[in-house]
Design an enzyme around this catalytic site. Sequence first.
Site, short mmCIF file in Angstrom:
data_model
loop_
_atom_site.label_atom_id
_atom_site.label_comp_id
_atom_site.label_asym_id
_atom_site.label_seq_id
_atom_site.Cartn_x
_atom_site.Cartn_y
_atom_site.Cartn_z
N SER A 61 0.84 -1.20 0.00
CA SER A 61 0.00 0.00 0.00
C SER A 61 0.88 1.24 0.00
O SER A 61 1.61 1.51 0.95
CB SER A 61 -0.90 0.00 1.25
OG SER A 61 -1.36 1.31 1.48
N HIS A 84 -1.38 -1.31 -4.26
CA HIS A 84 -2.61 -0.88 -3.60
C HIS A 84 -2.55 0.63 -3.38
O HIS A 84 -1.60 1.14 -2.77
CB HIS A 84 -2.74 -1.63 -2.28
CG HIS A 84 -4.01 -1.37 -1.54
ND1 HIS A 84 -5.18 -2.05 -1.80
CD2 HIS A 84 -4.31 -0.51 -0.54
CE1 HIS A 84 -6.14 -1.63 -0.99
NE2 HIS A 84 -5.63 -0.68 -0.21
N ASP A 100 -4.47 3.99 -1.92
CA ASP A 100 -5.51 4.41 -0.98
C ASP A 100 -5.90 5.86 -1.20
O ASP A 100 -5.18 6.77 -0.81
CB ASP A 100 -4.98 4.26 0.46
CG ASP A 100 -4.83 2.81 0.86
OD1 ASP A 100 -5.83 2.07 0.81
OD2 ASP A 100 -3.70 2.41 1.23
N MET A 103 -8.36 8.86 -0.16
CA MET A 103 -9.22 9.26 0.97
C MET A 103 -9.73 10.69 0.75
O MET A 103 -9.00 11.52 0.19
CB MET A 103 -8.42 9.25 2.27
CG MET A 103 -7.80 7.91 2.58
SD MET A 103 -6.86 8.02 4.11
CE MET A 103 -6.04 6.43 4.12
N HIS A 112 -8.14 1.64 -4.07
CA HIS A 112 -9.05 1.54 -2.92
C HIS A 112 -9.61 2.93 -2.62
O HIS A 112 -8.90 3.79 -2.09
CB HIS A 112 -8.26 0.97 -1.73
CG HIS A 112 -9.05 0.86 -0.47
ND1 HIS A 112 -8.45 0.71 0.78
CD2 HIS A 112 -10.39 0.87 -0.23
CE1 HIS A 112 -9.38 0.63 1.71
NE2 HIS A 112 -10.56 0.75 1.13
N MET A 134 -11.60 5.24 -0.54
CA MET A 134 -12.25 5.51 0.76
C MET A 134 -12.90 6.88 0.66
O MET A 134 -12.50 7.85 1.31
CB MET A 134 -11.21 5.44 1.88
CG MET A 134 -10.81 4.02 2.20
SD MET A 134 -9.28 3.96 3.16
CE MET A 134 -8.11 3.96 1.84
N MET A 160 -11.69 -4.89 5.68
CA MET A 160 -10.81 -3.99 6.43
C MET A 160 -10.51 -4.68 7.75
O MET A 160 -11.43 -5.05 8.49
CB MET A 160 -11.49 -2.64 6.70
CG MET A 160 -11.63 -1.72 5.49
SD MET A 160 -10.12 -1.38 4.55
CE MET A 160 -8.98 -0.79 5.80
N ASP A 165 -6.95 -5.83 4.42
CA ASP A 165 -6.25 -4.55 4.42
C ASP A 165 -6.17 -4.00 5.85
O ASP A 165 -7.19 -3.67 6.45
CB ASP A 165 -7.01 -3.57 3.51
CG ASP A 165 -6.28 -2.24 3.34
OD1 ASP A 165 -5.14 -2.10 3.82
OD2 ASP A 165 -6.87 -1.35 2.70
#
Length: 229
Positions: free
Chosen positions: A18, A43, A45, A47, A76, A78, A147, A185
Amino acid sequence: MIELRTQGARQHNLIAPSLLAANFANLQSEMEWFNRSEADWLHLDVMDGVFVPNISFGFPVLEHVARLTTKPLDVHLMIVQPEKFISQVRDLGAAIMNVHQEACIHLHRTVQQIHEAGMRAAVTLNPSTPVSSLEEIICDVDVVMLMTVNPGFGAQKFIEHSLDKVRRLRELIVRSGSQALIEVDGGVNRKTAPALCEAGVDVYVTGSAVYGSSDPVQEVEALKQLTTC
Ligand code: DX5
Ligand code: ZN
């Protein structure tokens, strides 16, 4: 679309570092070791400070990162209303678009749209969201990500109860004849990986354990071995 499940294989052990835990001032060299390593997916992330209490990076950064690897990107999101960004994720060249069940009111439609855009659809569950919430859609998704910490931050403590949740998800997948892979994750490291493997995980996201290591290539290799079960 990338091939996700080899015919007849019961369980994979794909390692997905990640980028959240990387040194953002030196992404070029972080990508250099990543490409040299046995890591399978990258990966990423994203946000928004609304769905999760933190902001990471967005598309302008990801466009640069995406050019630095040919390995599959697992994006991913979020964020609230992730369906608004399907074409932008596709334009990155992402193999997997990963949305939260809690963020998608019309999850079935979103999964269909991700497929129409030529990507694999991953659906993620927060720690408090039950596996049973996916019963009606389990055969339509390519990956279910659990998660194993609350989303928003790296380097948190693994939630032990997640092991039971992985087992329940594996049961649901087998019972329904779904081909979905199980991804986890949060808090994945040398200590937690073997039990996750025993519980039935296919894809291991790992941030601080690899990026915090003095030899990330070797750390990925160690995780790869510990998840061969
Ligand atoms: C957390 C992110 C994770 C995070 C994992 O919200 O989704 O991908 O980077 O970090 P570690 O492996 O440090 O728990
Ligand atoms: Zn993540």
